[in-house]
Write a protein that holds these residues in place. Sequence first.
Motif, PDB file in Angstrom:
ATOM      1  N   GLU A  91       0.868  -1.219   0.632  1.00 49.48           N
ATOM      2  CA  GLU A  91      -0.086   0.230  -0.257  1.00 49.48           C
ATOM      3  C   GLU A  91       0.686   1.407   0.238  1.00 49.48           C
ATOM      4  N   HIS A  92       1.837   1.262   0.828  1.00 47.71           N
ATOM      5  CA  HIS A  92       2.438   2.039   0.766  1.00 47.71           C
ATOM      6  C   HIS A  92       3.759   2.639  -0.605  1.00 47.71           C
ATOM      7  N   TRP A  93       4.282   1.872  -1.166  1.00 46.01           N
ATOM      8  CA  TRP A  93       4.857   1.311  -2.330  1.00 46.01           C
ATOM      9  C   TRP A  93       3.731   2.623  -3.326  1.00 46.01           C
ATOM     10  N   ARG A  94       2.585   1.878  -3.701  1.00 46.71           N
ATOM     11  CA  ARG A  94       1.515   1.876  -4.590  1.00 46.71           C
ATOM     12  C   ARG A  94       1.124   3.671  -4.534  1.00 46.71           C
ATOM     13  N   THR A  95       1.754   4.283  -2.724  1.00 43.20           N
ATOM     14  CA  THR A  95       0.892   5.972  -3.127  1.00 43.20           C
ATOM     15  C   THR A  95       2.691   6.488  -3.027  1.00 43.20           C
ATOM     16  N   TYR A  96       3.803   5.807  -2.207  1.00 44.14           N
ATOM     17  CA  TYR A  96       4.421   6.890  -2.355  1.00 44.14           C
ATOM     18  C   TYR A  96       6.012   6.488  -3.771  1.00 44.14           C
ATOM     19  N   GLY A  97       5.011   5.794  -4.351  1.00 43.53           N
ATOM     20  CA  GLY A  97       6.895   4.647  -5.133  1.00 43.53           C
ATOM     21  C   GLY A  97       7.910   3.599  -4.076  1.00 43.53           C
ATOM     22  N   ARG A  98       8.451   2.781  -5.054  1.00 42.63           N
ATOM     23  CA  ARG A  98       9.447   1.915  -3.717  1.00 42.63           C
ATOM     24  C   ARG A  98      10.627   2.487  -4.092  1.00 42.63           C
ATOM     25  N   ASN A  99      11.857   2.287  -3.019  1.00 38.81           N
ATOM     26  CA  ASN A  99      12.689   2.634  -3.309  1.00 38.81           C
ATOM     27  C   ASN A  99      14.018   1.207  -3.198  1.00 38.81           C
ATOM     28  N   TYR A 100      13.730   0.867  -4.596  1.00 41.19           N
ATOM     29  CA  TYR A 100      14.914  -0.856  -4.070  1.00 41.19           C
ATOM     30  C   TYR A 100      16.527  -0.378  -4.029  1.00 41.19           C
ATOM     31  N   TYR A 101      16.960  -1.153  -3.186  1.00 39.80           N
ATOM     32  CA  TYR A 101      17.695  -0.315  -2.036  1.00 39.80           C
ATOM     33  C   TYR A 101      18.701  -1.256  -1.489  1.00 39.80           C
ATOM     34  N   ILE A 102      19.949  -1.380  -2.078  1.00 35.76           N
ATOM     35  CA  ILE A 102      20.677  -2.755  -1.230  1.00 35.76           C
ATOM     36  C   ILE A 102      22.238  -2.173  -0.308  1.00 35.76           C
ATOM     37  N   ARG A 103      22.730  -2.805   0.787  1.00 38.01           N
ATOM     38  CA  ARG A 103      24.049  -1.853   1.108  1.00 38.01           C
ATOM     39  C   ARG A 103      24.696  -3.185   0.873  1.00 38.01           C
ATOM     40  N   HIS A 104      26.235  -3.298   0.874  1.00 32.89           N
ATOM     41  CA  HIS A 104      26.962  -3.829   0.559  1.00 32.89           C
ATOM     42  C   HIS A 104      28.272  -3.947   1.565  1.00 32.89           C
ATOM     43  N   ASP A 105      28.949  -4.349   2.802  1.00 31.81           N
ATOM     44  CA  ASP A 105      29.867  -4.360   3.823  1.00 31.81           C
ATOM     45  C   ASP A 105      31.019  -5.375   3.312  1.00 31.81           C
ATOM     46  N   TYR A 106      32.543  -3.760   2.611  1.00 26.95           N
ATOM     47  CA  TYR A 106      33.888  -4.476   3.487  1.00 26.95           C
ATOM     48  C   TYR A 106      34.644  -4.345   4.106  1.00 26.95           C
ATOM     49  N   GLU A 107      34.378  -5.699   5.179  1.00 27.39           N
ATOM     50  CA  GLU A 107      34.474  -5.345   6.559  1.00 27.39           C
ATOM     51  C   GLU A 107      36.272  -5.360   6.884  1.00 27.39           C
ATOM     52  N   ARG A 108      36.750  -4.349   8.055  1.00 29.07           N
ATOM     53  CA  ARG A 108      38.241  -4.812   8.393  1.00 29.07           C
ATOM     54  C   ARG A 108      38.930  -4.581   7.344  1.00 29.07           C
ATOM     55  N   CYS A 109      38.956  -3.376   6.481  1.00 28.38           N
ATOM     56  CA  CYS A 109      39.515  -3.190   5.086  1.00 28.38           C
ATOM     57  C   CYS A 109      41.015  -2.821   5.835  1.00 28.38           C
ATOM     58  N   ASP A 110      42.517  -2.276   5.027  1.00 29.36           N
ATOM     59  CA  ASP A 110      43.497  -1.528   5.803  1.00 29.36           C
ATOM     60  C   ASP A 110      43.140  -0.156   5.932  1.00 29.36           C
ATOM     61  N   SER A 111      43.027   0.677   6.767  1.00 28.66           N
ATOM     62  CA  SER A 111      42.252   2.216   6.446  1.00 28.66           C
ATOM     63  C   SER A 111      42.812   3.254   5.410  1.00 28.66           C
ATOM     64  N   ASP A 112      44.334   2.678   5.881  1.00 26.54           N
ATOM     65  CA  ASP A 112      44.979   3.869   4.508  1.00 26.54           C
ATOM     66  C   ASP A 112      44.932   3.472   2.978  1.00 26.54           C
ATOM     67  N   GLN A 113      44.473   2.144   2.507  1.00 26.50           N
ATOM     68  CA  GLN A 113      43.944   1.480   1.768  1.00 26.50           C
ATOM     69  C   GLN A 113      42.296   2.005   1.357  1.00 26.50           C
ATOM     70  N   ALA A 114      41.929   2.417   2.934  1.00 26.64           N
ATOM     71  CA  ALA A 114      40.412   2.805   2.432  1.00 26.64           C
ATOM     72  C   ALA A 114      40.583   3.795   1.715  1.00 26.64           C
ATOM     73  N   LYS A 115      41.481   4.305   2.296  1.00 24.91           N
ATOM     74  CA  LYS A 115      41.004   6.097   2.620  1.00 24.91           C
ATOM     75  C   LYS A 115      41.619   6.248   1.049  1.00 24.91           C
ATOM     76  N   ALA A 116      42.965   5.535   0.562  1.00 29.29           N
ATOM     77  CA  ALA A 116      42.764   5.372  -1.356  1.00 29.29           C
ATOM     78  C   ALA A 116      42.658   5.556  -1.588  1.00 29.29           C
ATOM     79  N   PHE A 117      40.870   4.307  -1.420  1.00 28.40           N
ATOM     80  CA  PHE A 117      40.255   4.106  -2.403  1.00 28.40           C
ATOM     81  C   PHE A 117      39.569   5.207  -2.785  1.00 28.40           C
ATOM     82  N   MET A 118      38.866   5.900  -1.449  1.00 32.18           N
ATOM     83  CA  MET A 118      37.606   6.190  -1.634  1.00 32.18           C
ATOM     84  C   MET A 118      38.421   8.042  -2.191  1.00 32.18           C
ATOM     85  N   LYS A 119      39.868   8.254  -1.802  1.00 27.08           N
ATOM     86  CA  LYS A 119      40.272   9.488  -2.490  1.00 27.08           C
ATOM     87  C   LYS A 119      40.101   9.068  -4.385  1.00 27.08           C
ATOM     88  N   SER A 120      40.383   7.839  -4.913  1.00 28.81           N
ATOM     89  CA  SER A 120      40.437   8.004  -6.078  1.00 28.81           C
ATOM     90  C   SER A 120      38.768   7.718  -6.969  1.00 28.81           C
TER      91      SER A 120
END
Length: 576
Positions: free
Chosen positions: A427-456
């Motif tokens: 009922e909610h989706w018919r009224t407001y539309g649907r936001n299909y949504y998914i999240r993926h976690d890549y855990e325990r990354c090396d912090s410096d590599q993770a920051k370099a990834f975001m910078k790139s």
Amino acid sequence: MDIMAAIRIVQTTPIPGMKAGTSGLRKKVVEASQANYVENFTQCVFSVYSEKENIEGCTMVVGGDGRFYNKQAIQKIFKVAAANKIGRIWVGENGILSTPSVSIIIREREDGISKGGLILTASHNPGGPNGDFGIKFNGENGSSAVEEITNKIYEESLKIETYKIADLPEIDISTIGSQTFDVEGHPFVVEVISSTEDYIRKMRSIFDFNKIKILLDRPDFSMVYDCMHGVAGPYVRAIFGDILGVPSGNLMNSTPLEDFGGGHPDPNLIYAHDLVKVMGVGKDHGIFPSFGAANDGDADRNMVLGKQFFVVPSDSVAVIAANYSCIPSFPQGCIGAARSMATSLALNAVAEKLGFPLFETPTGWKFFGNLMDAGKINLCGEESFGTSSDHCREKDGIWAVLCWLSILAHKNEGRAELLSVKDVLSEHWRTYGRNYYIRHDYERCDSDQAKAFMKSLEEKFPIFEGKADNFSYHDPVDNSTSSNQGLRFIKGNWRVVFRLSGTDSVGSTVRIYFEKHETENLEMETEAALQDVSLLMYINYLEEKNLMSLLRIKLIRNYYYLALFCERIFAIVFMI
């Protein structure tokens, strides 16, 4: 006669890494249990907070989620608090207090006399001797300390040379009652309080339990609650068992355990597998309960399930907003709402149609607290299973479950055939539309590599054929600015968000969010609906050597529907 206690000044040295994340300080038990760790941090909290508030003789709250090492840490906190001339500590029976309960106690017990509290929790992180420990400070508004305070606490931790401690004996926290000590002429009281009393009183005042019980008594309705051996157990047994009459066998894993029964107290489709199985999620046939819920270790997060159906957290807060008139917790209606940036835009659609203000904030409940204190919002939520209102200044998992039951109770009044959780969403989706949504976690990354990834990734903004930015938030209440809160790629009816998480005890977590808004195709599988998002455009973002480093990260947790396409995006040409 009061027990006498002397104050000692203890020499210490700074311990690296005492920088709070989005919700406090989280470390492995082996690190947090080292000599002077808890004492250093607690002294830094009192030293910094005393610059803002007169804490001599004040009342503070202490409690936590019951995880391993909490009881030992509580005794250390008592000694440092007494030496810093705190007048009284309210501590939950056996050290047990849920995070939302601490917020309510700070705000309301004895008319809000408390100056703040220390919460011992690592939230949804694992417990036990090899697990995680956490501690955070909440101010007198009941909310997590703002960045100005947490930054000062961290700065103080880098230069601390001594801490003060009172020579108190081991204090019994297993029995409700008060114990008074004379600390060099200053009275210090440890008052053991009911873990659940204040919270239950608050829930009774903002929900119609009689109406909910009518729903629960229907012969075609049944519910199951998974407490995941976290702090929610005593609250759930009292509210849903004793008051609302849910059979005790339907209140799963309701005894708090120091290691959460060997499980991971994170209420999602992976770790709440007992509940997922009972509810028939992913199964085509069978007899299953009508409603299921789970909370995390400190009971601030929630997962809601229907029969063979999972409610995406971003949809959950949107449904609550759209149906606020069904929920007694909103006597003034929805005056405004807020969501974290990474949370789906489902709440935006409701706010636009119903005409209330919508705020987009960084991840972290303290940002919502500012808006609530200013009277700008009374509903907020984030994609990581957190939802709440202005009844407290923390996420509140049990409150969210009671909201859902209130909605179902209202919509099923006078109905012969049960309106299900899935029916409410459709009922909610018919009224407001649907936001299909998914999240993926890549855990325990090396912090410096993770920051370099975001910078790139950020370096590729100019070649993106759409809107791309690094989210920055200007707080309309205190005029502070929070920068570098996540990268957003938006084009048409879809967006992809990249964010580094601050809730882990080791390394960094790279979180990737995919979202697409649909107004016509409302009943697709999430993976199928989002498949084209991964193929719409590309960013050639990494040299091969950096890519291979990133590929060593093991995908430990996938929220929502375990899509497979996320692995494919980690290729030399990144497809989003």
